[in-house]
Motif scaffolding. Structure first.
Motif, short mmCIF file in Angstrom:
data_model
loop_
_atom_site.label_atom_id
_atom_site.label_comp_id
_atom_site.label_asym_id
_atom_site.label_seq_id
_atom_site.Cartn_x
_atom_site.Cartn_y
_atom_site.Cartn_z
N PRO A 11 0.83 -1.20 0.00
CA PRO A 11 0.00 0.00 0.00
C PRO A 11 0.87 1.26 0.00
N VAL A 12 0.55 2.16 -0.90
CA VAL A 12 1.28 3.43 -0.98
C VAL A 12 0.24 4.55 -0.90
N ILE A 13 0.46 5.47 0.02
CA ILE A 13 -0.51 6.56 0.21
C ILE A 13 -0.16 7.73 -0.69
N ASP A 14 -1.13 8.14 -1.50
CA ASP A 14 -0.99 9.33 -2.35
C ASP A 14 -1.34 10.54 -1.49
N GLN A 70 1.22 6.92 8.34
CA GLN A 70 2.37 6.14 7.88
C GLN A 70 2.08 4.66 8.07
N ILE A 71 2.63 3.86 7.18
CA ILE A 71 2.39 2.41 7.22
C ILE A 71 3.68 1.70 7.59
N ASN A 72 3.63 0.85 8.61
CA ASN A 72 4.80 0.10 9.03
C ASN A 72 4.92 -1.14 8.13
N LEU A 73 5.84 -1.07 7.18
CA LEU A 73 5.95 -2.13 6.18
C LEU A 73 6.58 -3.41 6.74
#
Ligand code: SF4
Ligand code: SF4
Length: 103
Positions: free
Chosen positions: A33-36, A69-72
């Motif tokens: 997932p990538v946030i625009d 933010q996403i913890n990958l």
């Protein structure tokens, strides 16, 4: 009780603590997932708003911050955040796309 504290009492799809409960699930991921940030509501408005992604992420790996933010390390790539985002701000991108960038 402040407004923020009330908001924190909403029942989410995950109990605490969250990240890491299922192990290092980031290695399961096929899609990332990538946030625009041009579409993400809190990022665009600089306001503590929305955070539907944070609410629905089953692993609790999205922060309720501006921007989120996403913890990958722990995101397993299920895509629920992208499906639930009201602004269609989360794109699910093939992990292979990032391999050359990170090596
Ligand atoms: S659900 Fe979408 S618009 Fe809302 S905070 Fe998350 S990424 Fe931003
Ligand atoms: S894809 Fe989205 S909902 Fe699924 S684990 Fe990753 S951040 Fe959470």
């Amino acid at each position: 009780m402040t407004k923020v504290k009330k908001f924190e009492h909403i029942v989410t799809s995950h109990g605490e603590p969250g990240p890491g409960d299922g192990g290092r699930t980031g290695s399961w991921r096929v899609l990332r997932p990538v946030i625009d940030l041009d579409r993400c509501i809190p990022a665009k408005r600089n306001k503590m708003a929305c955070f539907t992604c944070w609410l629905f992420c089953p692993d609790g790996v999205i922060t309720r911050t501006i921007p989120p933010q996403i913890n990958l390390e722990y995101c397993k790539g299920c895509g629920i955040c992208a499906a639930e985002c009201p602004a269609k701000a989360i794109l699910m991108i093939e992990e292979s796309h990032f391999i050359t960038e990170e090596e």
